[in-house]
Design an enzyme around this catalytic site. Structure first.
Site, PDB file in Angstrom:
ATOM      1  N   THR A  30       0.801  -1.224   0.000  1.00  0.00           N
ATOM      2  CA  THR A  30       0.000   0.000   0.000  1.00  0.00           C
ATOM      3  C   THR A  30       0.834   1.275   0.000  1.00  0.00           C
ATOM      4  O   THR A  30       0.296   2.354  -0.223  1.00  0.00           O
ATOM      5  CB  THR A  30      -0.964   0.035   1.203  1.00  0.00           C
ATOM      6  OG1 THR A  30      -0.209   0.085   2.416  1.00  0.00           O
ATOM      7  CG2 THR A  30      -1.896  -1.168   1.197  1.00  0.00           C
ATOM      8  N   GLU A  58       3.465   0.775  10.446  1.00  0.00           N
ATOM      9  CA  GLU A  58       3.657  -0.678  10.366  1.00  0.00           C
ATOM     10  C   GLU A  58       3.706  -1.359  11.741  1.00  0.00           C
ATOM     11  O   GLU A  58       3.928  -2.559  11.830  1.00  0.00           O
ATOM     12  CB  GLU A  58       4.943  -1.001   9.588  1.00  0.00           C
ATOM     13  CG  GLU A  58       4.990  -0.381   8.200  1.00  0.00           C
ATOM     14  CD  GLU A  58       3.973  -0.932   7.215  1.00  0.00           C
ATOM     15  OE1 GLU A  58       3.063  -1.688   7.619  1.00  0.00           O
ATOM     16  OE2 GLU A  58       4.092  -0.607   6.023  1.00  0.00           O
TER      17      GLU A  58
END
Length: 136
Positions: free
Chosen positions: A21, A84
């Site tokens: 992404t 993340e």
């Protein structure tokens, strides 16, 4: 301490390799605004797994998955670590761990998916495609 850690990480490797992404045209690409895109590459060091709304990579041999490599600064790396869920003091406990891989642009940080992938579809060649989402 966190800032010192980021400074050392950037001094060691000022590049990041992305495979999902964060790539150009995908929904999280804005996290790399201001970073210099060095180009695309293919790595045989990773296998991607389709997690659903995003992919996860494991350090497993593949036929070659596509990545983009960016030159980043401390601010970018700090933002990516948060996105993340990379945990500096306990990397195996976050959703992703940050490690280095070789690219044609030099070593780059890459985020490796920590949870198990036994039930996920492996992508051993090419790249991950963002699933179609109906916004109606």
């Amino acid at each position: 301490m966190h800032l010192d850690y980021l400074r050392a990480a950037i001094a060691d490797t000022p590049r990041v390799a992305v495979y999902g992404t964060l790539k150009q045209g995908f929904n999280n690409a804005h996290w790399l605004n201001g970073a210099r895109r060095l180009g695309s590459d293919t790595t045989r060091a990773l296998t991607l797994y389709d997690i659903g709304p995003y992919p996860g990579a494991k350090r497993q041999p593949s036929k070659g998955v596509s990545i983009e490599v960016y030159e980043v600064n401390i601010g970018h790396l700090a933002q990516l670590d948060r996105l993340e869920d990379y945990r500096i003091n306990a990397p195996a406990q976050g959703e992703y761990d940050r490690q280095q891989i070789a690219t044609r642009f030099g070593r780059a940080w890459v985020y490796l998916y920590n949870p198990g992938v036994a039930s996920k579809r492996a992508i051993c060649e090419g790249g991950w495609e963002m699933p179609y989402t109906d916004h109606d």
